[in-house]
Design an enzyme around this catalytic site. Structure first.
Site, PDB file in Angstrom:
ATOM      1  N   ASP A  13     -11.274 -86.409  11.126  1.00 22.25           N
ATOM      2  CA  ASP A  13     -12.114 -85.176  10.868  1.00 22.25           C
ATOM      3  C   ASP A  13     -13.333 -85.063  11.579  1.00 22.25           C
ATOM      4  OD1 ASP A  13     -12.443 -82.299  10.027  1.00 22.25           O
ATOM      5  OD2 ASP A  13     -13.278 -82.990   8.520  1.00 22.25           O
ATOM      6  N   SER A  14     -13.832 -83.962  11.697  1.00 19.70           N
ATOM      7  CA  SER A  14     -15.216 -84.164  12.375  1.00 19.70           C
ATOM      8  C   SER A  14     -16.337 -84.591  11.271  1.00 19.70           C
ATOM      9  CB  SER A  14     -15.691 -82.637  12.625  1.00 19.70           C
ATOM     10  OG  SER A  14     -15.879 -81.802  11.607  1.00 19.70           O
ATOM     11  N   CYS A  76      -7.924 -82.195  10.387  1.00 22.47           N
ATOM     12  CA  CYS A  76      -8.840 -81.196  10.914  1.00 22.47           C
ATOM     13  C   CYS A  76      -8.034 -80.062  11.564  1.00 22.47           C
ATOM     14  CB  CYS A  76      -9.711 -81.892  11.978  1.00 22.47           C
ATOM     15  SG  CYS A  76     -10.813 -80.830  12.970  1.00 22.47           S
ATOM     16  N   GLU A 153     -21.597 -79.461   4.884  1.00 30.02           N
ATOM     17  CA  GLU A 153     -22.121 -80.624   5.343  1.00 30.02           C
ATOM     18  C   GLU A 153     -23.652 -81.064   4.894  1.00 30.02           C
ATOM     19  OE1 GLU A 153     -20.925 -83.476   6.999  1.00 30.02           O
ATOM     20  OE2 GLU A 153     -18.592 -82.687   7.113  1.00 30.02           O
ATOM     21  N   CYS A 185      -9.425 -74.529   7.297  1.00 32.34           N
ATOM     22  CA  CYS A 185     -10.430 -75.702   7.719  1.00 32.34           C
ATOM     23  C   CYS A 185     -10.584 -76.635   6.621  1.00 32.34           C
ATOM     24  CB  CYS A 185     -11.729 -75.050   7.782  1.00 32.34           C
ATOM     25  SG  CYS A 185     -13.163 -76.273   8.039  1.00 32.34           S
ATOM     26  N   HIS A 187     -12.669 -78.726   5.343  1.00 30.92           N
ATOM     27  CA  HIS A 187     -13.719 -78.600   4.657  1.00 30.92           C
ATOM     28  C   HIS A 187     -13.541 -77.625   3.408  1.00 30.92           C
ATOM     29  CE1 HIS A 187     -15.673 -80.687   8.055  1.00 30.92           C
ATOM     30  NE2 HIS A 187     -16.589 -80.881   7.227  1.00 30.92           N
TER      31      HIS A 187
HETATM   32  N1  DGL Z   1     -12.842 -79.836   9.213  1.00 29.68           N
HETATM   33  C1  DGL Z   1     -12.404 -79.010  10.309  1.00 29.68           C
HETATM   34  C2  DGL Z   1     -11.452 -78.197  10.299  1.00 29.68           C
HETATM   35  O1  DGL Z   1     -10.371 -78.077   9.669  1.00 29.68           O
HETATM   36  C3  DGL Z   1     -13.502 -79.123  11.460  1.00 29.68           C
HETATM   37  C4  DGL Z   1     -14.555 -78.438  11.061  1.00 29.68           C
HETATM   38  C5  DGL Z   1     -15.656 -78.201  11.992  1.00 29.68           C
HETATM   39  O2  DGL Z   1     -16.023 -79.557  12.394  1.00 29.68           O
HETATM   40  O3  DGL Z   1     -16.127 -77.203  12.525  1.00 29.68           O
HETATM   41  O4  DGL Z   1     -11.333 -77.231  11.206  1.00 29.68           O
END
Ligand code: DGL
Length: 279
Positions: A13-14, A76, A153, A185, A187
């Site tokens: 993931d990011s 992600c 984050e 997402c 996150h």
């Molecule tokens: N967690 C990621 C997603 O599911 C990336 C979110 C990001 O870095 O903007 O899209």
């Protein structure tokens, strides 16, 4: 076959979003060994261009395929939306994305579906297309939420401002009387308590993390590469600050991970379909 069984599942993931997928792996596939990569030096992905996202994903995959992995899960949505189809044709390792498993689960739950996701995921229409392809007789609304990943984050999960921001993003979906919400997402599950505070109990929440792991299990069984026992400790690698990542992820994981700093190979892309070097 034994060799494959002892290899790791690569997850990326990011940032800390993919930890929600990692947790599902611990829950559903406790025997698997995992390599987790967070591209924290370049987050958020959701505000990047499709070309940048594709480039980052390719760099991660080139690096990951050199690390003893047997399968890769894109934990992600943004990467899955923008790069999955293309990189599947470029790499021979099984690669799974979160969008299709999430969309399949959502259409089983409801007919008025809301999707919260990053700006890049919403612009790609990956959820809209996947949902309507599975079930054309549904209504879908997508909302880009560029403020959420930075808040998560920055560890501002319990900040009253975060509750306000989530309320604003949910408001148009509540006006449409959705019956199902997709965390588009990875996150967002970190904010599960905030979502539940705002949403009526009648609205089902679909977390694609749960379903991508189910899909991974099916695929591993099919390929005969499931690890029968004794996983190795999870290896954590990040492109940014390892200490920051360790600190942020501690409360979600329930332990402080040992985190390595990793530099990714730089790939020069000729165009969307050709890669000059790196592969
Ligand atoms: N967690 C990621 C997603 O599911 C990336 C979110 C990001 O870095 O903007 O899209």
């Amino acid at each position: 076959m034994r060799k494959f069984q002892s290899l790791r599942v690569g997850v990326f993931d990011s940032g800390i979003g993919g930890l929600t997928v990692l947790k599902e792996l611990y829950r559903q596939l406790p025997s698997e060994s995992i390599l987790y990569f967070a591209d924290s030096a370049r987050l958020p992905y959701g505000i990047r261009s499709p070309e940048e996202i594709l480039q980052y994903v390719r760099e991660i995959l080139v690096w990951m395929t050199k690390q003893d992995v047997k399968m890769i899960i894109m934990a992600c949505n943004t990467s899955s939306a923008l790069a999955l189809d293309l990189v599947r044709t470029e790499f021979s390792i099984p690669i799974l994305g979160v969008i299709l498993p999430g969309a399949k689960a959502a259409v089983e739950r409801g007919k008025r579906i809301g999707v919260l996701a990053t700006s890049a995921t919403v612009a790609s229409n990956a959820y809209l297309n996947a949902l309507l392809e599975i079930e054309p007789n549904i209504d879908v609304w997508q909302i880009p939420c560029p403020k959420l990943v930075p808040l998560i984050e920055q560890n501002r999960i319990h900040d009253p401002h975060t509750l306000e921001v989530v309320s604003q993003y949910l408001s148009p979906l509540l006006d449409r009387n959705i019956d199902t919400l997709i965390y588009g997402c990875t996150h967002y599950r970190h904010l599960a308590k905030v979502f539940r505070e705002i949403l009526p109990a009648s609205i089902s929440i679909v977390d694609p993390a749960q379903y991508v792991v189910l899909a991974a299990e099916r695929e591993m069984k099919l390929l005969g590469i499931k690890n029968p026992s004794n996983p190795l400790p999870t290896r954590f690698c990040v492109s940014g600050d390892p200490e920051k990542f360790a600190l942020l992820s501690r409360s979600w994981l329930g332990y402080t991970p040992v985190v390595e700093n990793t530099s990714l190979p730089h790939i020069i892309c000729q165009n969307n379909f050709g890669i000059e070097n790196g592969l």
